[in-house]
Scaffold this motif. Structure first.
Motif, PDB file in Angstrom:
ATOM      1  N   TYR A  16       0.845  -1.195   0.000  1.00 19.13           N
ATOM      2  CA  TYR A  16       0.000   0.000   0.000  1.00 19.13           C
ATOM      3  C   TYR A  16       0.885   1.251   0.000  1.00 19.13           C
ATOM      4  O   TYR A  16       1.891   1.309   0.720  1.00 19.13           O
ATOM      5  N   PRO A  17       0.544   2.281  -0.785  1.00 19.01           N
ATOM      6  CA  PRO A  17       1.429   3.448  -0.886  1.00 19.01           C
ATOM      7  C   PRO A  17       1.424   4.371   0.335  1.00 19.01           C
ATOM      8  O   PRO A  17       2.461   4.938   0.689  1.00 19.01           O
ATOM      9  N   SER A  18       0.273   4.564   0.971  1.00 22.77           N
ATOM     10  CA  SER A  18       0.198   5.497   2.096  1.00 22.77           C
ATOM     11  C   SER A  18       0.927   4.911   3.308  1.00 22.77           C
ATOM     12  O   SER A  18       0.649   3.796   3.737  1.00 22.77           O
ATOM     13  N   GLY A  19       1.885   5.680   3.833  1.00 23.14           N
ATOM     14  CA  GLY A  19       2.657   5.197   4.969  1.00 23.14           C
ATOM     15  C   GLY A  19       3.671   4.134   4.597  1.00 23.14           C
ATOM     16  O   GLY A  19       4.062   3.322   5.435  1.00 23.14           O
ATOM     17  N   PHE A  20       4.101   4.139   3.341  1.00 20.28           N
ATOM     18  CA  PHE A  20       5.036   3.120   2.880  1.00 20.28           C
ATOM     19  C   PHE A  20       6.323   3.152   3.707  1.00 20.28           C
ATOM     20  O   PHE A  20       6.952   4.194   3.854  1.00 20.28           O
ATOM     21  N   PRO A  21       6.752   2.004   4.251  1.00 18.11           N
ATOM     22  CA  PRO A  21       7.966   1.965   5.095  1.00 18.11           C
ATOM     23  C   PRO A  21       9.228   1.971   4.228  1.00 18.11           C
ATOM     24  O   PRO A  21       9.595   0.964   3.635  1.00 18.11           O
ATOM     25  N   MET A  22       9.912   3.105   4.185  1.00 24.05           N
ATOM     26  CA  MET A  22      11.044   3.267   3.281  1.00 24.05           C
ATOM     27  C   MET A  22      12.232   2.385   3.649  1.00 24.05           C
ATOM     28  O   MET A  22      13.092   2.113   2.802  1.00 24.05           O
ATOM     29  N   ASP A  23      12.298   1.901   4.903  1.00 18.97           N
ATOM     30  CA  ASP A  23      13.413   1.027   5.279  1.00 18.97           C
ATOM     31  C   ASP A  23      13.374  -0.294   4.513  1.00 18.97           C
ATOM     32  O   ASP A  23      14.397  -0.977   4.383  1.00 18.97           O
ATOM     33  N   VAL A  24      12.217  -0.648   3.978  1.00 14.51           N
ATOM     34  CA  VAL A  24      12.098  -1.852   3.143  1.00 14.51           C
ATOM     35  C   VAL A  24      13.001  -1.735   1.916  1.00 14.51           C
ATOM     36  O   VAL A  24      13.633  -2.716   1.484  1.00 14.51           O
ATOM     37  N   LEU A  25      13.086  -0.538   1.352  1.00 13.03           N
ATOM     38  CA  LEU A  25      13.880  -0.335   0.140  1.00 13.03           C
ATOM     39  C   LEU A  25      15.361  -0.528   0.394  1.00 13.03           C
ATOM     40  O   LEU A  25      16.084  -1.053  -0.459  1.00 13.03           O
ATOM     41  N   LYS A  26      15.814  -0.136   1.566  1.00 16.82           N
ATOM     42  CA  LYS A  26      17.236  -0.309   1.904  1.00 16.82           C
ATOM     43  C   LYS A  26      17.590  -1.788   2.009  1.00 16.82           C
ATOM     44  O   LYS A  26      18.656  -2.221   1.564  1.00 16.82           O
ATOM     45  N   VAL A  27      16.664  -2.579   2.581  1.00 16.49           N
ATOM     46  CA  VAL A  27      16.887  -4.024   2.659  1.00 16.49           C
ATOM     47  C   VAL A  27      16.881  -4.622   1.254  1.00 16.49           C
ATOM     48  O   VAL A  27      17.722  -5.472   0.919  1.00 16.49           O
ATOM     49  N   MET A  28      15.962  -4.175   0.426  1.00  9.64           N
ATOM     50  CA  MET A  28      15.894  -4.652  -0.956  1.00  9.64           C
ATOM     51  C   MET A  28      17.190  -4.340  -1.699  1.00  9.64           C
ATOM     52  O   MET A  28      17.727  -5.186  -2.443  1.00  9.64           O
ATOM     53  N   ARG A  29      17.710  -3.157  -1.495  1.00 14.46           N
ATOM     54  CA  ARG A  29      18.928  -2.732  -2.176  1.00 14.46           C
ATOM     55  C   ARG A  29      20.152  -3.520  -1.699  1.00 14.46           C
ATOM     56  O   ARG A  29      21.035  -3.874  -2.486  1.00 14.46           O
ATOM     57  N   ASP A  30      20.173  -3.836  -0.389  1.00 19.98           N
ATOM     58  CA  ASP A  30      21.365  -4.443   0.209  1.00 19.98           C
ATOM     59  C   ASP A  30      21.377  -5.966   0.167  1.00 19.98           C
ATOM     60  O   ASP A  30      22.441  -6.578   0.312  1.00 19.98           O
ATOM     61  N   ARG A  31      20.225  -6.596   0.019  1.00 24.49           N
ATOM     62  CA  ARG A  31      20.157  -8.059   0.029  1.00 24.49           C
ATOM     63  C   ARG A  31      19.974  -8.574  -1.394  1.00 24.49           C
ATOM     64  O   ARG A  31      18.981  -8.261  -2.057  1.00 24.49           O
ATOM     65  N   SER A  32      20.894  -9.401  -1.848  1.00 22.63           N
ATOM     66  CA  SER A  32      20.880  -9.848  -3.239  1.00 22.63           C
ATOM     67  C   SER A  32      19.728 -10.789  -3.547  1.00 22.63           C
ATOM     68  O   SER A  32      19.342 -10.936  -4.720  1.00 22.63           O
ATOM     69  N   ASN A  33      19.151 -11.459  -2.530  1.00 25.55           N
ATOM     70  CA  ASN A  33      18.066 -12.403  -2.821  1.00 25.55           C
ATOM     71  C   ASN A  33      16.681 -11.788  -2.645  1.00 25.55           C
ATOM     72  O   ASN A  33      15.684 -12.504  -2.689  1.00 25.55           O
ATOM     73  N   ILE A  34      16.613 -10.479  -2.459  1.00 26.53           N
ATOM     74  CA  ILE A  34      15.329  -9.785  -2.468  1.00 26.53           C
ATOM     75  C   ILE A  34      15.189  -9.105  -3.832  1.00 26.53           C
ATOM     76  O   ILE A  34      15.993  -8.241  -4.201  1.00 26.53           O
ATOM     77  N   CYS A  35      14.201  -9.529  -4.586  1.00 32.44           N
ATOM     78  CA  CYS A  35      14.045  -9.058  -5.970  1.00 32.44           C
ATOM     79  C   CYS A  35      13.822  -7.548  -6.011  1.00 32.44           C
ATOM     80  O   CYS A  35      13.117  -6.979  -5.168  1.00 32.44           O
ATOM     81  N   ASN A  36      14.412  -6.928  -7.014  1.00 31.20           N
ATOM     82  CA  ASN A  36      14.165  -5.511  -7.273  1.00 31.20           C
ATOM     83  C   ASN A  36      12.817  -5.371  -7.972  1.00 31.20           C
ATOM     84  O   ASN A  36      12.727  -5.078  -9.177  1.00 31.20           O
ATOM     85  N   TYR A  37      11.779  -5.595  -7.201  1.00 26.47           N
ATOM     86  CA  TYR A  37      10.419  -5.668  -7.746  1.00 26.47           C
ATOM     87  C   TYR A  37       9.459  -5.219  -6.657  1.00 26.47           C
ATOM     88  O   TYR A  37       9.588  -5.608  -5.489  1.00 26.47           O
ATOM     89  N   LEU A  38       8.475  -4.425  -7.051  1.00 31.45           N
ATOM     90  CA  LEU A  38       7.473  -3.973  -6.079  1.00 31.45           C
ATOM     91  C   LEU A  38       6.130  -3.812  -6.768  1.00 31.45           C
ATOM     92  O   LEU A  38       6.005  -3.124  -7.773  1.00 31.45           O
ATOM     93  N   ASP A  39       5.133  -4.474  -6.213  1.00 36.70           N
ATOM     94  CA  ASP A  39       3.748  -4.335  -6.673  1.00 36.70           C
ATOM     95  C   ASP A  39       3.064  -3.358  -5.714  1.00 36.70           C
ATOM     96  O   ASP A  39       2.863  -3.674  -4.540  1.00 36.70           O
TER      97      ASP A  39
END
Length: 442
Positions: free
Chosen positions: A238-261
């Motif tokens: 959901y866009p409202s209140g999106f937790p931006m720390d999720v993106l840092k984990v996505m960027r730093d962890r190679s097995n988290i796909c660079n993909y967001l629905d």
């Protein structure tokens, strides 16, 4: 005196054939049901076309929008008729439609043996002659290929969206405990699952009810540490209140796909307010910009609604222009469905259905051209691809930027390449169409 040999429990019980309609969350629920039945020594299959005359058919319904409701009703009527003809033994209905319209269904379709709601799993399995086992964490029968699994981290929704009936069918948001999810992921990995596709009505709300704060980022870190999991994919953020720390984990962890629905639904401030989305046009634009700045390689998928009450040609053109400017990697678009007991039901649904469909077609035409241009830019590049199946002359797979069923597929000639279902391979893209890539294994 001789005693009779024990017989296998499977031979004493009719087979259960589970039919799943609707979204991946329903599919997950069907898999959990099948896991319970299998543990209770019931012969269970998923959507078998080979129907037995003593089968118990369990229909897991969808009640989200008009088309989905009609498909569910048609399926119930189809198997109800087969029961009348003696071609199946029993018909049992569960899922969202049954939760929302149980009383009406019982009165209108009386040939069904039982109706159950979305939270009636213990009663449903008991009806099928099995004791519900609370300890079966993660032990479900996958209906997908074993190398990927939909991974539900929460049930229900607390969002107030005006058009959505999900809270009426699924209830309030309930996060699954983190330790339980990690245990489930380890069980799946042990049995060959390489990709977890995280699903919920709203992933970003995860943890608020259990831990008093959003902890999706922490959950991702813990799942990322599970041995054997090579891809983790996020759907329904959901866009409202999106937790931006999720993106840092996505960027730093190679097995988290660079993909967001991330379903955005519309861009007009007037309609976003009426939809009760808790976000504005500018905040939406800023969010997409921030996501792309933090994870430059990310593929963003969204869904939109056309024909919401009050959408004039002006608001629609604003939406179309924004889609053209934003250039989403993936996009789905749907006509507005006027759902009783939702906040928007009190608004007049006066836009003609043909106009709604024309607007959807125009948005998808814009997206088709964008998709073609994005795909053509991939020609000559190499991608890690997970092979899902063999279809005719092709191995069919996906990149990290693609979710099953709804996104691009990579087609690899089986006559020129060797691959195995469930394997990761490196593929060089040779040709591109609007929604398909063609390549060779290197």
């Amino acid at each position: 005196m001789k005693t009779k040999p024990k017989t296998n429990g499977l031979k004493n019980k009719p087979r259960v054939n589970v039919i799943t309609l609707g979204c991946s969350k329903n599919l997950h629920d069907s898999e959990v049901l099948m896991g319970q039945l299998h543990a209770g020594e019931v012969d269970v299959v998923h959507e078998s076309n080979n129907i037995h005359d003593d089968d118990i058919v369990v229909i897991n319904t969808c009640g989200f929008i008009d088309n989905a409701k009609q498909e569910s009703i048609d399926t119930i009527l189809e198997f109800s008729e087969l029961k009348k003809q003696g071609k199946v033994g029993q018909v049992i209905v569960t899922g969202c439609l049954s939760e929302r319209y149980k009383t009406d269904l019982e009165q209108e379709i009386t040939n069904v043996d039982a109706y159950f709601g979305t939270n009636d799993l213990p009663n449903l399995v008991q009806k099928l002659g099995v004791d519900y086992r609370h300890e079966l964490i993660g032990e479900r029968l996958l209906s997908t290929p074993s190398h990927f699994a939909y991974f539900k981290i929460a049930e229900g929704c607390d969002r107030p969206c005006s058009f959505c009936a999900i809270p009426l069918m699924r209830g309030r948001h309930q996060s699954k405990p983190m330790d339980q999810l990690v245990k489930e992921a380890k069980h799946l990995a042990k049995n060959g699952t390489k990709e977890l596709i995280l699903i919920a009505q709203d992933l970003t709300y995860y943890g608020l009810d259990l831990y008093g704060k959003r902890v999706l980022a922490e959950l991702l870190e813990r799942l990322s540490d599970v041995e054997g999991i090579e891809w983790i994919r996020l759907q329904y953020a959901y866009p409202s209140g999106f937790p931006m720390d999720v993106l840092k984990v996505m960027r730093d962890r190679s097995n988290i796909c660079n993909y967001l629905d991330i379903p955005l639904q519309h861009i007009s401030d007037k309609l976003l307010k009426s939809m009760r989305r808790g976000i504005t046009k500018q905040k939406t634009i800023d969010l997409i910009d921030s996501i792309r700045q933090t994870v430059p390689e990310i593929a963003i998928r969204t869904t939109l609604i056309c024909g919401y009450p009050g959408e004039t040609e002006k608001e629609f053109q604003e939406l179309a222009n924004w889609v053209e400017q934003t250039r989403f990697d993936r996009l789905g678009c749907f006509t507005y469905s006027h759902e009783e007991n939702t906040h928007a039901f009190k608004l007049e649904d006066i836009i003609d259905q043909e106009i709604k469909e024309d607007r959807v077609a125009e948005i998808m035409d814009i997206q088709q051209q964008i998709s073609l241009e994005i795909n053509q830019s991939k020609i000559g590049k190499n991608f890690k691809v997970l092979i899902d199946r063999k279809d005719g002359d092709y191995f069919v797979g996906r990149t990290e930027f693609d979710s099953p069923e709804v996104d691009n597929e990579v087609l690899i000639s089986a006559s020129d390449n060797y691959g195995r279902i469930g394997d990761f391979v490196n593929v060089q893209i040779q040709r591109a169409e609007e929604f398909d890539l063609f390549g060779n294994i290197i």
